[in-house]
Write a protein that holds these residues in place. Structure first.
Motif, PDB file in Angstrom:
ATOM      1  N   ARG A  40     -14.747 -20.112  29.449  1.00  0.00           N
ATOM      2  CA  ARG A  40     -14.916 -19.682  28.220  1.00  0.00           C
ATOM      3  C   ARG A  40     -14.091 -20.089  26.854  1.00  0.00           C
ATOM      4  NH1 ARG A  40     -16.496 -15.923  31.858  1.00  0.00           N
ATOM      5  NH2 ARG A  40     -18.471 -14.774  31.415  1.00  0.00           N
ATOM      6  N   MET A  41     -12.893 -20.250  27.365  1.00  0.00           N
ATOM      7  CA  MET A  41     -11.882 -20.838  26.547  1.00  0.00           C
ATOM      8  C   MET A  41     -12.117 -22.611  26.098  1.00  0.00           C
ATOM      9  SD  MET A  41      -9.598 -19.037  25.141  1.00  0.00           S
ATOM     10  CE  MET A  41      -8.189 -19.937  24.566  1.00  0.00           C
ATOM     11  N   THR A  42     -12.490 -23.077  27.279  1.00  0.00           N
ATOM     12  CA  THR A  42     -12.412 -24.667  27.005  1.00  0.00           C
ATOM     13  C   THR A  42     -14.018 -25.175  26.845  1.00  0.00           C
ATOM     14  OG1 THR A  42     -12.620 -24.962  29.503  1.00  0.00           O
ATOM     15  CG2 THR A  42     -10.282 -24.887  28.393  1.00  0.00           C
ATOM     16  N   GLY A  43     -14.859 -24.546  27.562  1.00  0.00           N
ATOM     17  CA  GLY A  43     -16.460 -24.879  27.498  1.00  0.00           C
ATOM     18  C   GLY A  43     -16.638 -26.056  28.614  1.00  0.00           C
ATOM     19  N   SER A  44     -15.483 -26.216  29.548  1.00  0.00           N
ATOM     20  CA  SER A  44     -15.441 -27.246  30.730  1.00  0.00           C
ATOM     21  C   SER A  44     -15.270 -26.752  31.872  1.00  0.00           C
ATOM     22  CB  SER A  44     -14.592 -28.301  30.136  1.00  0.00           C
ATOM     23  OG  SER A  44     -14.211 -29.178  31.203  1.00  0.00           O
ATOM     24  N   ALA A  81      -4.825 -23.047  28.744  1.00  0.00           N
ATOM     25  CA  ALA A  81      -6.115 -23.009  27.820  1.00  0.00           C
ATOM     26  C   ALA A  81      -5.918 -23.226  26.349  1.00  0.00           C
ATOM     27  CB  ALA A  81      -7.191 -21.823  27.870  1.00  0.00           C
ATOM     28  N   LEU A  82      -5.027 -22.584  25.827  1.00  0.00           N
ATOM     29  CA  LEU A  82      -4.706 -22.919  24.596  1.00  0.00           C
ATOM     30  C   LEU A  82      -4.020 -24.342  24.349  1.00  0.00           C
ATOM     31  CD1 LEU A  82      -3.205 -19.580  23.422  1.00  0.00           C
ATOM     32  CD2 LEU A  82      -5.164 -20.845  22.492  1.00  0.00           C
ATOM     33  N   ASP A  83      -3.115 -24.863  25.072  1.00  0.00           N
ATOM     34  CA  ASP A  83      -2.719 -26.152  25.286  1.00  0.00           C
ATOM     35  C   ASP A  83      -3.607 -27.023  25.561  1.00  0.00           C
ATOM     36  OD1 ASP A  83      -0.260 -24.986  24.838  1.00  0.00           O
ATOM     37  OD2 ASP A  83       0.443 -24.972  27.059  1.00  0.00           O
ATOM     38  N   ARG A  84      -4.618 -27.111  26.277  1.00  0.00           N
ATOM     39  CA  ARG A  84      -5.612 -27.731  26.508  1.00  0.00           C
ATOM     40  C   ARG A  84      -6.580 -28.075  25.284  1.00  0.00           C
ATOM     41  NH1 ARG A  84      -7.619 -29.550  31.615  1.00  0.00           N
ATOM     42  NH2 ARG A  84      -5.523 -29.158  32.304  1.00  0.00           N
ATOM     43  N   LEU A  85      -6.725 -27.041  24.623  1.00  0.00           N
ATOM     44  CA  LEU A  85      -7.901 -27.009  23.445  1.00  0.00           C
ATOM     45  C   LEU A  85      -7.051 -28.112  22.510  1.00  0.00           C
ATOM     46  CD1 LEU A  85      -9.044 -23.274  22.912  1.00  0.00           C
ATOM     47  CD2 LEU A  85     -10.187 -25.261  23.760  1.00  0.00           C
ATOM     48  N   GLY A  86      -5.892 -28.048  22.315  1.00  0.00           N
ATOM     49  CA  GLY A  86      -5.385 -29.086  21.350  1.00  0.00           C
ATOM     50  C   GLY A  86      -5.648 -30.576  21.643  1.00  0.00           C
ATOM     51  N   SER A  87      -5.562 -30.843  23.009  1.00  0.00           N
ATOM     52  CA  SER A  87      -6.068 -32.296  23.384  1.00  0.00           C
ATOM     53  C   SER A  87      -7.301 -32.551  23.206  1.00  0.00           C
ATOM     54  CB  SER A  87      -5.236 -32.643  24.637  1.00  0.00           C
ATOM     55  OG  SER A  87      -5.930 -31.874  25.605  1.00  0.00           O
ATOM     56  N   ALA A  88      -8.139 -31.371  23.580  1.00  0.00           N
ATOM     57  CA  ALA A  88      -9.854 -31.442  23.610  1.00  0.00           C
ATOM     58  C   ALA A  88     -10.196 -31.766  22.093  1.00  0.00           C
ATOM     59  CB  ALA A  88     -10.414 -30.403  24.134  1.00  0.00           C
ATOM     60  N   ALA A  89      -9.606 -31.215  20.961  1.00  0.00           N
ATOM     61  CA  ALA A  89     -10.047 -31.391  19.811  1.00  0.00           C
ATOM     62  C   ALA A  89      -9.936 -32.627  19.438  1.00  0.00           C
ATOM     63  CB  ALA A  89      -9.103 -30.823  18.892  1.00  0.00           C
ATOM     64  N   LEU A 122     -25.062 -21.437  26.777  1.00  0.00           N
ATOM     65  CA  LEU A 122     -24.460 -22.611  26.007  1.00  0.00           C
ATOM     66  C   LEU A 122     -24.564 -22.492  24.541  1.00  0.00           C
ATOM     67  CD1 LEU A 122     -26.425 -25.435  28.020  1.00  0.00           C
ATOM     68  CD2 LEU A 122     -23.957 -24.795  28.275  1.00  0.00           C
ATOM     69  N   ALA A 123     -25.424 -21.635  23.985  1.00  0.00           N
ATOM     70  CA  ALA A 123     -25.563 -21.133  22.515  1.00  0.00           C
ATOM     71  C   ALA A 123     -24.242 -20.715  22.262  1.00  0.00           C
ATOM     72  CB  ALA A 123     -26.827 -20.493  22.316  1.00  0.00           C
ATOM     73  N   LEU A 124     -23.832 -19.651  22.844  1.00  0.00           N
ATOM     74  CA  LEU A 124     -22.517 -18.917  22.645  1.00  0.00           C
ATOM     75  C   LEU A 124     -21.394 -19.678  22.743  1.00  0.00           C
ATOM     76  CD1 LEU A 124     -20.950 -16.308  21.689  1.00  0.00           C
ATOM     77  CD2 LEU A 124     -21.295 -15.704  24.344  1.00  0.00           C
ATOM     78  N   LEU A 125     -21.307 -20.602  23.525  1.00  0.00           N
ATOM     79  CA  LEU A 125     -20.127 -21.588  23.803  1.00  0.00           C
ATOM     80  C   LEU A 125     -20.039 -22.244  22.724  1.00  0.00           C
ATOM     81  CD1 LEU A 125     -20.314 -22.313  27.616  1.00  0.00           C
ATOM     82  CD2 LEU A 125     -18.585 -20.891  26.359  1.00  0.00           C
ATOM     83  N   VAL A 126     -21.223 -22.938  22.117  1.00  0.00           N
ATOM     84  CA  VAL A 126     -21.041 -23.812  21.016  1.00  0.00           C
ATOM     85  C   VAL A 126     -20.527 -22.951  19.812  1.00  0.00           C
ATOM     86  CG1 VAL A 126     -22.611 -24.934  19.299  1.00  0.00           C
ATOM     87  CG2 VAL A 126     -23.042 -25.273  21.777  1.00  0.00           C
ATOM     88  N   VAL A 127     -20.900 -21.799  19.779  1.00  0.00           N
ATOM     89  CA  VAL A 127     -20.298 -21.057  18.373  1.00  0.00           C
ATOM     90  C   VAL A 127     -19.060 -20.895  18.680  1.00  0.00           C
ATOM     91  CG1 VAL A 127     -20.524 -18.501  17.402  1.00  0.00           C
ATOM     92  CG2 VAL A 127     -22.518 -19.869  18.024  1.00  0.00           C
ATOM     93  N   LEU A 128     -18.549 -20.447  19.822  1.00  0.00           N
ATOM     94  CA  LEU A 128     -16.944 -20.395  20.236  1.00  0.00           C
ATOM     95  C   LEU A 128     -16.097 -21.627  19.762  1.00  0.00           C
ATOM     96  CD1 LEU A 128     -16.929 -18.251  23.696  1.00  0.00           C
ATOM     97  CD2 LEU A 128     -16.788 -17.573  21.013  1.00  0.00           C
ATOM     98  N   GLU A 129     -16.862 -22.772  19.786  1.00  0.00           N
ATOM     99  CA  GLU A 129     -16.360 -23.994  19.487  1.00  0.00           C
ATOM    100  C   GLU A 129     -15.904 -23.992  18.075  1.00  0.00           C
ATOM    101  OE1 GLU A 129     -15.277 -27.041  20.919  1.00  0.00           O
ATOM    102  OE2 GLU A 129     -15.473 -25.648  22.596  1.00  0.00           O
ATOM    103  N   SER A 130     -16.458 -23.356  17.084  1.00  0.00           N
ATOM    104  CA  SER A 130     -16.182 -23.124  15.700  1.00  0.00           C
ATOM    105  C   SER A 130     -14.978 -22.328  15.332  1.00  0.00           C
ATOM    106  CB  SER A 130     -17.414 -22.861  15.032  1.00  0.00           C
ATOM    107  OG  SER A 130     -17.830 -21.539  15.271  1.00  0.00           O
ATOM    108  N   LEU A 131     -14.539 -21.703  16.540  1.00  0.00           N
ATOM    109  CA  LEU A 131     -13.186 -20.832  16.142  1.00  0.00           C
ATOM    110  C   LEU A 131     -12.078 -21.490  16.260  1.00  0.00           C
ATOM    111  CD1 LEU A 131     -14.383 -17.662  18.365  1.00  0.00           C
ATOM    112  CD2 LEU A 131     -14.879 -17.965  15.773  1.00  0.00           C
ATOM    113  N   SER A 132     -10.995 -20.912  15.791  1.00  0.00           N
ATOM    114  CA  SER A 132      -9.669 -21.467  15.970  1.00  0.00           C
ATOM    115  C   SER A 132      -9.244 -21.231  17.370  1.00  0.00           C
ATOM    116  CB  SER A 132      -8.616 -21.000  14.962  1.00  0.00           C
ATOM    117  OG  SER A 132      -8.387 -19.606  15.205  1.00  0.00           O
ATOM    118  N   PRO A 133      -8.225 -22.167  17.935  1.00  0.00           N
ATOM    119  CA  PRO A 133      -7.903 -21.633  19.556  1.00  0.00           C
ATOM    120  C   PRO A 133      -7.363 -20.222  19.651  1.00  0.00           C
ATOM    121  CG  PRO A 133      -7.053 -23.799  18.960  1.00  0.00           C
ATOM    122  CD  PRO A 133      -7.760 -23.360  17.503  1.00  0.00           C
ATOM    123  N   LEU A 134      -6.799 -19.743  18.743  1.00  0.00           N
ATOM    124  CA  LEU A 134      -6.148 -18.441  18.853  1.00  0.00           C
ATOM    125  C   LEU A 134      -7.379 -17.273  18.691  1.00  0.00           C
ATOM    126  CD1 LEU A 134      -2.753 -18.284  16.868  1.00  0.00           C
ATOM    127  CD2 LEU A 134      -3.186 -18.112  19.417  1.00  0.00           C
TER     128      LEU A 134
END
Length: 320
Positions: A40-44, A81-89, A122-134
């Protein structure tokens, strides 16, 4: 949802950990939850598996008893996961075409992984992508897994007041953008079947009847498989696109599957996954959105029935 007295584990786990000599059993008790947080954090799926594996390595390296194993493991995987989101961005900025999360796919009657897919459309995960990592961490831990603000504050090393603000902003953002219709699985399966039959049969009129006038199609090919580089809008364009896709890919074998807890479609070619699709249905029973995944990197973890294909299980994970 109460998480009990043992913190984020929520299962009353007594004091223990690798220092007790039973690291594998303790870790496996929490593994599904750790995967759920990471996914849920990474979508991957691939990243989630990697993060669970890294969490295991860190857990296995602990040499003293851990008072709350569930809390320790949840905190570890969240921060990884927070660390991973930085490189994913950075990778997303270079991504070719629309980006969609990696799908969780099971057979329609499967039960072993259904719990993993709950509440992660998938729709919810796409919405979560628009949030900041925290904000994403606060939403996932609070709204999906029911952690208290105090427990989230401990996991994120933030004050409880700041976590409350994060969770409130995240919840407001998600509620404003998530789909507002709720369709039963049976109805969604029926519409999916009708859409597929109409597309295969070349029935433009039936497709137009099934599609909402403002339907949108997102196709994720990642620059590695043919897919529209921009979202398609409107029933007419979508209907003609669907007919064109199927007419150009007669070798595809199509089967129904459960995609992130929703009825969906899995198309294979030569025994390998080619396309995963899921349809969102609006309150009038029409198809409001179609999400199509074709990037082979995002489908490599799938196991096609009868082929044994798919990424092998990670260390510490039991094979299917």
């Amino acid at each position: 949802m109460s998480t009990g007295s043992d913190g984020p584990a929520g299962d009353g786990t007594p004091a223990g950990g690798p220092g007790d000599g039973a690291p594998v059993a303790e870790f496996m008790r929490h593994r599904d939850r750790l995967f759920g947080i990471a996914y849920r954090m990474t979508g991957s799926v691939a990243d989630a598996e990697d993060l669970v594996q890294e969490t295991w390595l860190r857990w296995n390296a602990v040499t003293v008893p851990v008072a709350r194993p569930g809390a320790y493991l949840a905190r570890t995987v969240t921060n990884l996961a927070l660390d991973r989101l930085g490189s994913a961005a950075a990778r997303r900025e270079r991504y070719v075409g629309p980006w969609l999360p990696e799908p969780l796919v099971t057979a329609p009657d499967a039960s072993d992984e259904v719990e993993r897919a709950e509440a992660v459309s998938l729709a919810l995960l796409v919405v979560l992508e628009s949030l900041s990592p925290l904000e994403r961490a606060a939403f996932v831990l609070r709204e999906v897994f029911g952690y208290s603000h105090r427990e989230i504050a401990e996991a994120l090393d933030r004050s409880e007041a700041s976590v409350r603000q994060l969770a409130r902003r995240a919840r407001s953002h998600v509620e404003a953008r998530r789909p507002r219709y709720d369709t039963s699985a049976a109805r969604q399966r029926r519409l999916t079947e009708q859409f597929l039959a109409a597309a295969v049969g070349g029935d433009v009129g039936e497709l137009m009847r099934l599609l909402a006038p403002d339907v949108t199609v997102w196709a994720d090919g990642g620059g590695k498989r043919r897919a529209a580089l921009r979202p398609l809008h409107g029933a007419d364009r979508t209907a003609r696109w669907a007919l064109g896709v199927l007419s150009q890919a007669p070798e595809l074998e199509v089967a129904f599957a459960t995609v992130n807890g929703q009825p969906g479609i899995l198309a294979t070619s030569g025994g390998e996954p080619d396309t995963v699709a899921v349809l969102d249905i609006d309150g009038q029973g029409r198809i409001a959105a179609i999400r199509l995944l074709r990037n082979p990197d995002k489908l490599s973890h799938l196991r096609v029935p009868g082929t044994g294909s798919g990424r092998p299980p990670a260390a510490g994970q039991e094979p299917d």
